[in-house]
Scaffold this active site. Sequence first.
Site, mmCIF file in Angstrom:
data_model
loop_
_atom_site.group_PDB
_atom_site.id
_atom_site.type_symbol
_atom_site.label_atom_id
_atom_site.label_comp_id
_atom_site.label_asym_id
_atom_site.label_seq_id
_atom_site.Cartn_x
_atom_site.Cartn_y
_atom_site.Cartn_z
ATOM 1 N N CYS A 279 11.383 -5.849 5.231
ATOM 2 C CA CYS A 279 10.265 -6.727 5.571
ATOM 3 C C CYS A 279 10.397 -7.121 7.038
ATOM 4 O O CYS A 279 11.446 -7.595 7.465
ATOM 5 C CB CYS A 279 10.270 -7.968 4.684
ATOM 6 S SG CYS A 279 8.983 -9.128 5.126
ATOM 7 N N GLY B 70 -1.514 0.297 5.324
ATOM 8 C CA GLY B 70 -2.773 1.000 5.127
ATOM 9 C C GLY B 70 -2.801 2.330 5.869
ATOM 10 O O GLY B 70 -1.809 2.739 6.494
ATOM 11 N N ASN C 218 14.839 -4.877 -0.749
ATOM 12 C CA ASN C 218 13.973 -5.031 0.419
ATOM 13 C C ASN C 218 14.843 -5.224 1.657
ATOM 14 O O ASN C 218 15.284 -6.324 1.961
ATOM 15 C CB ASN C 218 13.027 -6.215 0.192
ATOM 16 C CG ASN C 218 12.089 -6.429 1.374
ATOM 17 O OD1 ASN C 218 12.303 -5.880 2.445
ATOM 18 N ND2 ASN C 218 11.067 -7.240 1.169
ATOM 19 N N SER D 216 8.872 -9.059 -3.971
ATOM 20 C CA SER D 216 10.284 -9.273 -3.641
ATOM 21 C C SER D 216 10.710 -10.692 -4.010
ATOM 22 O O SER D 216 10.060 -11.664 -3.640
ATOM 23 C CB SER D 216 10.521 -9.040 -2.149
ATOM 24 O OG SER D 216 10.380 -7.683 -1.842
ATOM 25 N N GLY E 245 3.252 4.126 2.329
ATOM 26 C CA GLY E 245 2.631 3.830 3.612
ATOM 27 C C GLY E 245 1.317 4.575 3.747
ATOM 28 O O GLY E 245 1.302 5.769 3.995
ATOM 29 N N GLY E 246 0.228 3.856 3.564
ATOM 30 C CA GLY E 246 -1.076 4.430 3.856
ATOM 31 C C GLY E 246 -1.616 5.408 2.850
ATOM 32 O O GLY E 246 -2.592 6.113 3.137
ATOM 33 N N MET F 215 3.058 -12.340 4.861
ATOM 34 C CA MET F 215 3.087 -13.205 3.685
ATOM 35 C C MET F 215 4.256 -14.180 3.804
ATOM 36 O O MET F 215 4.141 -15.344 3.429
ATOM 37 C CB MET F 215 3.270 -12.372 2.409
ATOM 38 C CG MET F 215 2.191 -11.331 2.123
ATOM 39 S SD MET F 215 0.528 -12.005 1.916
ATOM 40 C CE MET F 215 0.724 -13.072 0.488
ATOM 41 N N GLY F 216 5.377 -13.676 4.299
ATOM 42 C CA GLY F 216 6.550 -14.542 4.435
ATOM 43 C C GLY F 216 7.369 -14.642 3.158
ATOM 44 O O GLY F 216 8.007 -15.668 2.898
HETATM 45 C C1 LIG Z 1 0.330 -8.147 1.388
HETATM 46 C C2 LIG Z 1 1.561 -7.324 1.401
HETATM 47 C C3 LIG Z 1 2.755 -7.838 0.861
HETATM 48 C C4 LIG Z 1 3.911 -7.084 0.868
HETATM 49 N N1 LIG Z 1 5.050 -7.601 0.328
HETATM 50 C C5 LIG Z 1 6.183 -6.839 0.259
HETATM 51 C C6 LIG Z 1 7.358 -7.318 -0.376
HETATM 52 O O1 LIG Z 1 7.397 -8.427 -0.891
HETATM 53 N N2 LIG Z 1 8.451 -6.527 -0.386
HETATM 54 C C7 LIG Z 1 8.446 -5.273 0.162
HETATM 55 O O2 LIG Z 1 9.467 -4.577 0.096
HETATM 56 N N3 LIG Z 1 7.341 -4.787 0.750
HETATM 57 C C8 LIG Z 1 6.206 -5.540 0.819
HETATM 58 N N4 LIG Z 1 5.072 -5.021 1.402
HETATM 59 C C9 LIG Z 1 5.084 -3.664 1.944
HETATM 60 C C10 LIG Z 1 4.497 -2.677 0.950
HETATM 61 O O3 LIG Z 1 5.272 -2.597 -0.210
HETATM 62 C C11 LIG Z 1 4.409 -1.280 1.581
HETATM 63 O O4 LIG Z 1 5.687 -0.859 1.959
HETATM 64 C C12 LIG Z 1 3.506 -1.253 2.800
HETATM 65 O O5 LIG Z 1 2.398 -2.092 2.623
HETATM 66 C C13 LIG Z 1 3.013 0.150 3.130
HETATM 67 O O6 LIG Z 1 2.283 0.697 2.073
HETATM 68 P P1 LIG Z 1 0.653 0.677 2.012
HETATM 69 O O7 LIG Z 1 0.164 1.219 3.300
HETATM 70 O O8 LIG Z 1 0.335 1.519 0.830
HETATM 71 O O9 LIG Z 1 0.271 -0.744 1.827
HETATM 72 C C14 LIG Z 1 3.903 -5.785 1.421
HETATM 73 C C15 LIG Z 1 2.720 -5.281 1.949
HETATM 74 C C16 LIG Z 1 1.558 -6.020 1.954
HETATM 75 C C17 LIG Z 1 0.305 -5.439 2.546
#
Ligand SMILES: Cc1cc2nc3c(=O)[nH]c(=O)nc-3n(C[C@H](O)[C@H](O)[C@H](O)COP(=O)(O)O)c2cc1C
Lengths: 256, 256, 297, 297
Positions: free
Chosen positions: D126, D212, D123, D45, D238-239, D70-71
């Site tokens: 977040c 996850g 986004n 993002s 998601g996951g 992450m911020g």
């Molecule tokens: C380390 C990390 C950084 C992420 N940064 C963003 C981001 O910058 N913008 C965003 O929309 N989602 C961000 N997400 C969310 C992921 O895109 C996703 O929606 C979320 O992790 C769920 O999917 P997963 O379980 O496959 O990881 C981040 C997730 C993780 C773990």
Amino acid sequence: MMPINARITKIVDETPSTKTFFLDLTLDSKSGQFVMAWIRGVDEIPMSLSYPNAITVQKVGDATSALFKLKKGDSIGVRGPIGNGFTLSGKSILLIAGGVGAAPLAPLAEAARDEKIRVKTLLGAKTGDELLFVKRFRGAGEIQTATDDGSKGHKGPVTGLLDELDLQDYDQIYSCGPEKMMGKVLEMAKDENMVPKTQFSLQRYIKCGMGICGTCCIDPSGLRVCVDGPVFSGDILVDSEFGRYARDASGRKMKL
Amino acid sequence: MMPINARITKIVDETPSTKTFFLDLTLDSKSGQFVMAWIRGVDEIPMSLSYPNAITVQKVGDATSALFKLKKGDSIGVRGPIGNGFTLSGKSILLIAGGVGAAPLAPLAEAARDEKIRVKTLLGAKTGDELLFVKRFRGAGEIQTATDDGSKGHKGPVTGLLDELDLQDYDQIYSCGPEKMMGKVLEMAKDENMVPKTQFSLQRYIKCGMGICGTCCIDPSGLRVCVDGPVFSGDILVDSEFGRYARDASGRKMKL
Amino acid sequence: MDLTIDLSGLKLKNPTILAAGILGTSAASLKRVAQHGAGAVVTKSIGASPREGHPGPVLVKTERGFLNAMGLPNPSYHEFVRELETVKGDVPVIASIFGSNAKEFEEVALGLSKARPDAFELNLSCPHAKGYGATLGTDPLKVKEIIKSVKSVVDVPVWAKLPPVANIVELGLAAQEGGADAVVVINTIPAMGIDIESGCPILGNKVGGLSGAAIKPVALRCVYELCATLSIDVIGVGGISTWKDAVEFIMAGASAVEIGSAVHDDINVFRNVSKGITQFLEKRQCSLEDIRGVAQK
Amino acid sequence: MDLTIDLSGLKLKNPTILAAGILGTSAASLKRVAQHGAGAVVTKSIGASPREGHPGPVLVKTERGFLNAMGLPNPSYHEFVRELETVKGDVPVIASIFGSNAKEFEEVALGLSKARPDAFELNLSCPHAKGYGATLGTDPLKVKEIIKSVKSVVDVPVWAKLPPVANIVELGLAAQEGGADAVVVINTIPAMGIDIESGCPILGNKVGGLSGAAIKPVALRCVYELCATLSIDVIGVGGISTWKDAVEFIMAGASAVEIGSAVHDDINVFRNVSKGITQFLEKRQCSLEDIRGVAQK
Ligand SMILES: Cc1cc2nc3c(=O)[nH]c(=O)nc-3n(C[C@H](O)[C@H](O)[C@H](O)COP(=O)(O)O)c2cc1C
Ligand SMILES: Cc1cc2nc3c(=O)[nH]c(=O)nc-3n(C[C@H](O)[C@H](O)[C@H](O)COP(=O)(O)OP(=O)(O)OC[C@H]3O[C@@H](n4cnc5c(N)ncnc54)[C@H](O)[C@@H]3O)c2cc1C
Ligand SMILES: Cc1cc2nc3c(=O)[nH]c(=O)nc-3n(C[C@H](O)[C@H](O)[C@H](O)COP(=O)(O)OP(=O)(O)OC[C@H]3O[C@@H](n4cnc5c(N)ncnc54)[C@H](O)[C@@H]3O)c2cc1C
Ligand SMILES: Cc1cc2nc3c(=O)[nH]c(=O)nc-3n(C[C@H](O)[C@H](O)[C@H](O)COP(=O)(O)O)c2cc1C
Ligand code: FES
Ligand code: FES
């Protein structure tokens, strides 16, 4: 992997700017692997394992300063070991270390010695008293030093020592230190057609240390320093960002 | 545990009201254990394993009717095996089955026979053609039957057959069937000081089948029929709700 | 080591509590859980009229947690009041109640009051029973109103059980303003699973709630944020199965914890959690009070 | 077996997409993920000015999932536009953007438009950057307004990434009314962990988001409910780590899935998921379209 609590059992002043922190946990690790050291309430930063149970830290900013304030008995959080580490090979190897870059190379030198590999180390630092792990490198083989101010050994960058060596004498070349210096090593290896025989440990901004966030990816391969590295063969680094630029915490490119 | 997909490989009409559904999966189970059978889109209901790869079902309501409509090749979801099952012991045992209560007892009879235990079965049903697994029980030992209408064997409840037997001849007594009937068996065992040698398989409303929701708990022990049972020793059932009341889907007490 | 706590005026011999809807249908079952070490027990949520609940499957265990849609089965307070009377004894008994509005909550609370439960827990958070639970509990105004109503008719502590929402603090403040003596977080998170063999949702009700270890980090965040702001007790629930989990919640500031799904693996979980906390405190030579809320600093 | 899909007008060779914030900081990294089989990639993002992000730990792996805060570190669109230009090639590239209001979203979108991304993902979800993401994304009015603004300045598809809330359908409808071409659910769930050795929250930012396997059932429920109501594409995230997970989402009605945390175990996850889906469809002799949404019936 959650951080494990690690108590500091001993602190050794190595040089005016570096200390070694021995911990009450021994990681089953390879030289060149690192840990994420969590200085609670401050930050989590990557640190090479200078021993299976220690990190050797140079004070450069917030987190390292906070770490320097800790005492024996205090504790930090540790995640690791992380990354690939160096691969030992050959009968005779050359190590080229600059500054705190000696931290992952010292255990490599010792591991090589234990496997009866001949080790030669070129060790550089700003000043003579900043030369790190001189005794450990000497105990593992031959050592030559270089200092910016000439206070000990060759005056000038450690790569200056390479002019007197024949790289072809070595089966493998390992380097860790300031990237300008490593860039020079790669260039010299290129001239000698030795690139496939070089291994470099990179320092890049590491955030997650888990291969997820992408902070540490290098151009043009997209490989992750944290999990695909931090050690890369010269093959991968030739014609890359290596020695030229890196990215900061926000992802911005910074010239080296 | 997630439901596993089980395809129906064969359907056998056992009696006018019961069918056996053979499945393409064989569970490593003990007689007396059960599965949760998921008739998709309808409900999930507890069913004893009448073979390691089959359930024998009496049509009584929504879910069992839906199950009866399935054909060979159709599939259901199966969670299990669940529960404790019967414990075989002794040299000579007595089985007392009423109606579809024969389902978990038939494999027990066969297991006993395979272990060279002498098996006597008292089998009851409403009518002669509702007597379930006559051949299986006969193949495992001796059998006597009773029917409400007298169309086959003794006329009256299966417990009537007990009057002619000496319970002391048996090392262990196993029963499954309508709870009124089982209550009678427990009473008779009490009179003969045989209570510790009895095992009863209970039918209670089962919802989760995982020991979490509490639907199936019995008074006064609070034990769960689904995971602590469905088989209980007479010791636990003496002076309990057994034979007197049970709870419905909402948790309300119903007189038996 | 002393694990006794004062929780909204109730005295508990340890901070582990049986969560609502878990083994809470009968007096015998509640007593059995108390015998396995729970410091207090919460009943199944009880309403104004009998409900059979949703069709099955009502509960499945996935690789990462439990999915349930029980559908608030209960025999109504008319029937349950007799059950409740006979639970009293070993440990405090908290009656969980639900309703579709403040009046109904009041009616159920009054109805059960005859059995003198030690406290009431208001289910403002069940995610899968239309018109009940989270339908009300996500609205701060309704939360406040319902708590006020119940408080006005009972003289024992009233706990508000809230759903896991981003703005949990807003709900917690509403509960506190309404006069709640404690808040309990969290209920299950709206969730579902699909059986890929058949393409059917895995729960009879299609959607349900996620519980068990998977939701612990979510529950902990709610507790942490509530403890930073509220002055009443916060009780943590969600994914607790070990003493370490419980210590995390206490360090976040929780006064006590409730345990639900973990009875599946071990009904002795209450005793084991207490034992683990005791050993942890003994090793550190400190009390429960010493570690409570340390993560807030 | 043909896995190509048309997603809000984009053509993808398979329905697996790299999620935002994962390996999305540089063009080289995005390309590497595409080489590992992703049908499309979403960037980190990007905002209006550079951010270093929160102090560490920024990401930890717990027994049940990943916690991150992450911020929103990013080099700003001024810098990133050059990076984005060089990604183009193999697969569609979606620029994820954030802002604190509609105007800022517009500014970032315009700024990046020079690099001609194939779509934008907003986004709005977040959970741990004050003033951004879910702060806006939980308000249907803001969701609608922001999407409208961005739509008015760009000519490529706009996807709205929404947070996991109970009333997800309300947000989804707001996004659709605002003109979104697709909705993406879910972002991480607000969560935290505490290190019981030190009593410190485990993330530098204290609270963060859970991702996850643990959150899969929650994401699936959001997708299922949105697909039942919306007419635009729904993208599940998601996951997801196996082809079975992906099939669940597609059966719930998802047009495609995004994969994030699972790259930790295997960056080849995209290829493996596609392969698994292919084999599943071949065994059943049916197409992706045949299984899409079957759980809705
Ligand atoms: C380390 C990390 C950084 C992420 N940064 C963003 C981001 O910058 N913008 C965003 O929309 N989602 C961000 N997400 C969310 C992921 O895109 C996703 O929606 C979320 O992790 C769920 O999917 P997963 O379980 O496959 O990881 C981040 C997730 C993780 C773990
Ligand atoms: C794989 C690896 C191994 C390392 N091993 C050692 C070692 O053995 N001994 C040692 O002294 N140092 C080592 N470093 C460098 C060390 O991580 C940084 O010096 C440290 O993070 C600085 O933190 P700070 O808060 O004190 O400094 P800051 O005030 O944050 O910044 C000072 C400098 O350190 C860099 N830096 C800050 N945070 C990070 C980070 N998370 N990752 C990478 N660089 C960062 C900044 O770019 C800046 O140039 C290693 C780095 C990497 C990537
Ligand atoms: C451990 C155990 C093993 C069983 N083994 C068999 C067997 O091998 N063969 C067989 O035919 N039946 C068996 N039953 C009974 C069977 O589960 C019920 O007949 C079935 O659930 C009825 O479902 P229905 O929807 O067709 O009936 P409904 O229309 O729902 O109700 C009919 C009757 O079945 C009872 N019932 C309904 N649902 C349940 C439930 N979830 N749990 C328990 N009882 C219920 C009701 O109380 C009612 O009396 C067993 C029950 C238990 C507890
Ligand atoms: C099968 C089941 C039934 C539940 N029934 C109720 C209920 O009736 N009332 C209520 O407030 N919460 C109910 N809950 C929610 C739990 O009390 C608890 O908040 C949730 O499960 C999280 O805790 P856990 O992870 O320890 O299970 C139920 C949970 C489960 C799994
Ligand atoms: S630091 Fe996150 S991928 Fe390497
Ligand atoms: S049926 Fe739920 S505990 Fe037995």
